[in-house]
Design an enzyme around this catalytic site. Sequence first.
Site, PDB file in Angstrom:
ATOM      1  N   LEU A 203     -37.684  40.061  12.191  1.00  0.00           N
ATOM      2  CA  LEU A 203     -39.011  40.613  12.492  1.00  0.00           C
ATOM      3  C   LEU A 203     -38.918  41.932  13.239  1.00  0.00           C
ATOM      4  O   LEU A 203     -39.787  42.787  13.148  1.00  0.00           O
ATOM      5  CB  LEU A 203     -39.796  39.629  13.361  1.00  0.00           C
ATOM      6  CG  LEU A 203     -40.307  38.354  12.712  1.00  0.00           C
ATOM      7  CD1 LEU A 203     -40.864  37.414  13.766  1.00  0.00           C
ATOM      8  CD2 LEU A 203     -41.350  38.651  11.655  1.00  0.00           C
TER       9      LEU A 203
ATOM     10  N   GLY B 260     -31.306  41.973  21.639  1.00  0.00           N
ATOM     11  CA  GLY B 260     -31.012  41.194  20.444  1.00  0.00           C
ATOM     12  C   GLY B 260     -32.165  41.210  19.467  1.00  0.00           C
ATOM     13  O   GLY B 260     -33.205  41.839  19.709  1.00  0.00           O
TER      14      GLY B 260
ATOM     15  N   GLU C 103     -44.146  30.936  19.612  1.00  0.00           N
ATOM     16  CA  GLU C 103     -45.037  30.766  18.460  1.00  0.00           C
ATOM     17  C   GLU C 103     -44.998  32.048  17.637  1.00  0.00           C
ATOM     18  O   GLU C 103     -44.830  33.145  18.178  1.00  0.00           O
ATOM     19  CB  GLU C 103     -46.465  30.456  18.916  1.00  0.00           C
ATOM     20  CG  GLU C 103     -47.252  31.649  19.361  1.00  0.00           C
ATOM     21  CD  GLU C 103     -48.683  31.313  19.779  1.00  0.00           C
ATOM     22  OE1 GLU C 103     -49.486  30.952  18.910  1.00  0.00           O
ATOM     23  OE2 GLU C 103     -48.975  31.447  20.981  1.00  0.00           O
TER      24      GLU C 103
ATOM     25  N   MET D 257     -46.654  34.911  15.569  1.00  0.00           N
ATOM     26  CA  MET D 257     -47.956  35.579  15.472  1.00  0.00           C
ATOM     27  C   MET D 257     -47.921  36.448  14.211  1.00  0.00           C
ATOM     28  O   MET D 257     -47.231  37.474  14.163  1.00  0.00           O
ATOM     29  CB  MET D 257     -48.215  36.418  16.726  1.00  0.00           C
ATOM     30  CG  MET D 257     -48.223  35.601  18.021  1.00  0.00           C
ATOM     31  SD  MET D 257     -49.675  34.568  18.207  1.00  0.00           S
ATOM     32  CE  MET D 257     -50.885  35.776  18.718  1.00  0.00           C
TER      33      MET D 257
ATOM     34  N   ASP E 122     -46.085  45.915  32.621  1.00  0.00           N
ATOM     35  CA  ASP E 122     -45.862  46.653  31.375  1.00  0.00           C
ATOM     36  C   ASP E 122     -46.895  46.250  30.333  1.00  0.00           C
ATOM     37  O   ASP E 122     -46.551  46.014  29.177  1.00  0.00           O
ATOM     38  CB  ASP E 122     -44.438  46.380  30.873  1.00  0.00           C
ATOM     39  CG  ASP E 122     -44.049  47.348  29.762  1.00  0.00           C
ATOM     40  OD1 ASP E 122     -44.723  48.389  29.612  1.00  0.00           O
ATOM     41  OD2 ASP E 122     -43.090  47.050  29.039  1.00  0.00           O
TER      42      ASP E 122
ATOM     43  N   ASN F 144     -46.992  45.270  23.623  1.00  0.00           N
ATOM     44  CA  ASN F 144     -46.563  43.993  24.191  1.00  0.00           C
ATOM     45  C   ASN F 144     -47.574  42.870  23.965  1.00  0.00           C
ATOM     46  O   ASN F 144     -47.497  41.837  24.611  1.00  0.00           O
ATOM     47  CB  ASN F 144     -46.268  44.156  25.680  1.00  0.00           C
ATOM     48  CG  ASN F 144     -45.002  44.957  25.887  1.00  0.00           C
ATOM     49  OD1 ASN F 144     -44.113  44.919  25.046  1.00  0.00           O
ATOM     50  ND2 ASN F 144     -44.925  45.699  26.971  1.00  0.00           N
TER      51      ASN F 144
ATOM     52  N   ASP G 193     -45.244  39.719  25.792  1.00  0.00           N
ATOM     53  CA  ASP G 193     -43.944  40.173  26.249  1.00  0.00           C
ATOM     54  C   ASP G 193     -43.965  40.392  27.748  1.00  0.00           C
ATOM     55  O   ASP G 193     -44.859  41.031  28.269  1.00  0.00           O
ATOM     56  CB  ASP G 193     -43.554  41.479  25.552  1.00  0.00           C
ATOM     57  CG  ASP G 193     -42.064  41.660  25.561  1.00  0.00           C
ATOM     58  OD1 ASP G 193     -41.479  41.695  26.667  1.00  0.00           O
ATOM     59  OD2 ASP G 193     -41.459  41.743  24.484  1.00  0.00           O
TER      60      ASP G 193
HETATM   61  P1  AMP Z   1     -39.868  42.509  20.929  1.00  0.00           P
HETATM   62  O1  AMP Z   1     -38.410  42.517  21.186  1.00  0.00           O
HETATM   63  O2  AMP Z   1     -40.611  41.472  21.692  1.00  0.00           O
HETATM   64  O3  AMP Z   1     -40.515  43.851  21.029  1.00  0.00           O
HETATM   65  O4  AMP Z   1     -40.013  42.130  19.404  1.00  0.00           O
HETATM   66  C1  AMP Z   1     -39.727  43.046  18.381  1.00  0.00           C
HETATM   67  C2  AMP Z   1     -40.762  42.897  17.283  1.00  0.00           C
HETATM   68  O5  AMP Z   1     -40.719  41.570  16.788  1.00  0.00           O
HETATM   69  C3  AMP Z   1     -42.189  43.124  17.767  1.00  0.00           C
HETATM   70  O6  AMP Z   1     -42.573  44.453  17.668  1.00  0.00           O
HETATM   71  C4  AMP Z   1     -43.006  42.234  16.867  1.00  0.00           C
HETATM   72  O7  AMP Z   1     -43.408  42.955  15.727  1.00  0.00           O
HETATM   73  C5  AMP Z   1     -42.025  41.141  16.476  1.00  0.00           C
HETATM   74  N1  AMP Z   1     -42.326  39.923  17.241  1.00  0.00           N
HETATM   75  C6  AMP Z   1     -41.932  39.615  18.492  1.00  0.00           C
HETATM   76  N2  AMP Z   1     -42.403  38.433  18.878  1.00  0.00           N
HETATM   77  C7  AMP Z   1     -43.125  37.972  17.846  1.00  0.00           C
HETATM   78  C8  AMP Z   1     -43.888  36.784  17.616  1.00  0.00           C
HETATM   79  N3  AMP Z   1     -43.991  35.829  18.550  1.00  0.00           N
HETATM   80  N4  AMP Z   1     -44.502  36.646  16.416  1.00  0.00           N
HETATM   81  C9  AMP Z   1     -44.407  37.614  15.489  1.00  0.00           C
HETATM   82  N5  AMP Z   1     -43.712  38.734  15.635  1.00  0.00           N
HETATM   83  C10 AMP Z   1     -43.079  38.932  16.802  1.00  0.00           C
END
Ligand code: AMP
Length: 520
Positions: A240, A246, A314, A316, A374, A379, A392
Amino acid sequence: VPNVTVSLFIPYFPPTILQLYEPERNQDWCIPFSVTGNPKPELQWYHQGQLLEEQDYIKTQIHESTESEYHGCLQLNIPTHIHNGLYTLVATNKFGEDQKNVTAHFMLIPDVEAVSAALTPMLVFPFQVYVVVGIAGVALTGCILMLIFLKYGRSSKFGLKGSSSVISNDDDSASPLHHVSNGNNTPSSSEMGPDAVIIGMTKIPVIENPQYFRNPGSVLKSDTFVQHIKRHNIVLKRELGEGAFGKVFLAECYNLSPDQEKILVAVKTLKEASESGRADFHREAELLTNLQHEHIVTFYGVCVESDPLIMVFEYMKHGDLNKFLRAHGPDAVLMTDGQQSLLVELTQSQMLHIAQQIAAGMVYLASQHFVHRDLATRNCLVGENLLVKIGDFGMSRDVYSTDYYRVGGHTMLPIRWMPPESIMYRRFTTESDVWSLGVVLWEIFTYGKQPWYQLSNNEVIECITQGRVLQRPRTCPKEVYDLMLGCWQREPYMRLNIKEIHNLLHSLAKASPVYLDILG
Ligand code: AMP
């Protein structure tokens, strides 16, 4: 014994300014002085030869006085470079006058200096200079980090996303200054992201709040039970996104809910965790376990059987709110013109609906004495039927109702979302979250534009600390812009209360019902 009244006669004499020091920083800035004179001298300040009008932000305060000696400060609340220069104190009584000068340079605050240093594009030196300075910088940083490590032990934090704004607006920023040039000892812009800057190179130990574990209402309870999920119950489907620590995957998780055999989840991975990274991971998991609200992304648990460590959230469906806003803005609609597209421009009532939900999540966080630090649309996450959740907490670990919070090391600060006091003094509070919420409103009503997109990071710092605020977005109703202005009051205590903001958004959203079907 007869009563004897002794009246001390203090002779009258003209004022003398005994001392006038350079500014020092306590909670506010202070230009300390000591004055004598009888009767009590009148004090008058001049800045660069101009009479200084005293007001809430700048005022004379006497802290200590004897019969004829007065010790005090010219107190300045969040001064900026416009307050730099020559200060003259004039003390007057009917027997005479004295005056003294002192020069003040408020922008010499290490944090802000470091911001500027970190952001100054290195265009003028030949390549060899970069290499030499780079090696020296790395060596020096290594030494400092080692010393600090020896002194304080571990203080690094595991971040779900490192320092949170790392992956922001990574695609289609409207900003021509999207990619920030960095100095040689700062990470590359791809590591850093356009909304983040690096402040300082030293790691300052976190100021922990002693109430953190004691308070029964605390989000960090000592007896938190974090759910452990078996590795074989998680089946990865596709990537995603990628955070600093990571990758994030879409996965199926079996046996998680009693009424469904499997559900879709988002898993965040932490690869090659160090000892301290693991400890932070567990701490973060405890914190997330305790944050439960309909507008906070649901945390299901961890999987720590083997590397990488995994956190399960979960899923999203529509991903992060910033991308979602851009995908439903005028530019996206233009791009898909002519095609049978499902992309439809968001309506004002949908924007209000989004804003109201984020405010609801923030009311909850504030009630838990949790300072996010933040808050930004990147986020937040968007699910089905325009359900929005705060998703986040990369920068918000360790914060619990402390008025002061220091971020050390390679911390990236989302300056475009930060109020003056956070930029200048790294003061993060529920009130600074309110400021960020105002910026989030602005993001929503501009379909995900980057705040101050026309300005460089240095210019943004200048603007915010000088008291300039973002302009009203074209599609933004007056009531909502007034709300933003209420979030952007310079004095934190003057800002709207998070509950007031939520109530207002709630009634505005209720007054204009949302039609969700087009968004799925
Ligand atoms: P992050 O490291 O939290 O920024 O996650 C990187 C990307 O993964 C985000 O920009 C979202 O597009 C996707 N992502 C993170 N968490 C979720 C989630 N719970 N459901 C769907 N997509 C997510």
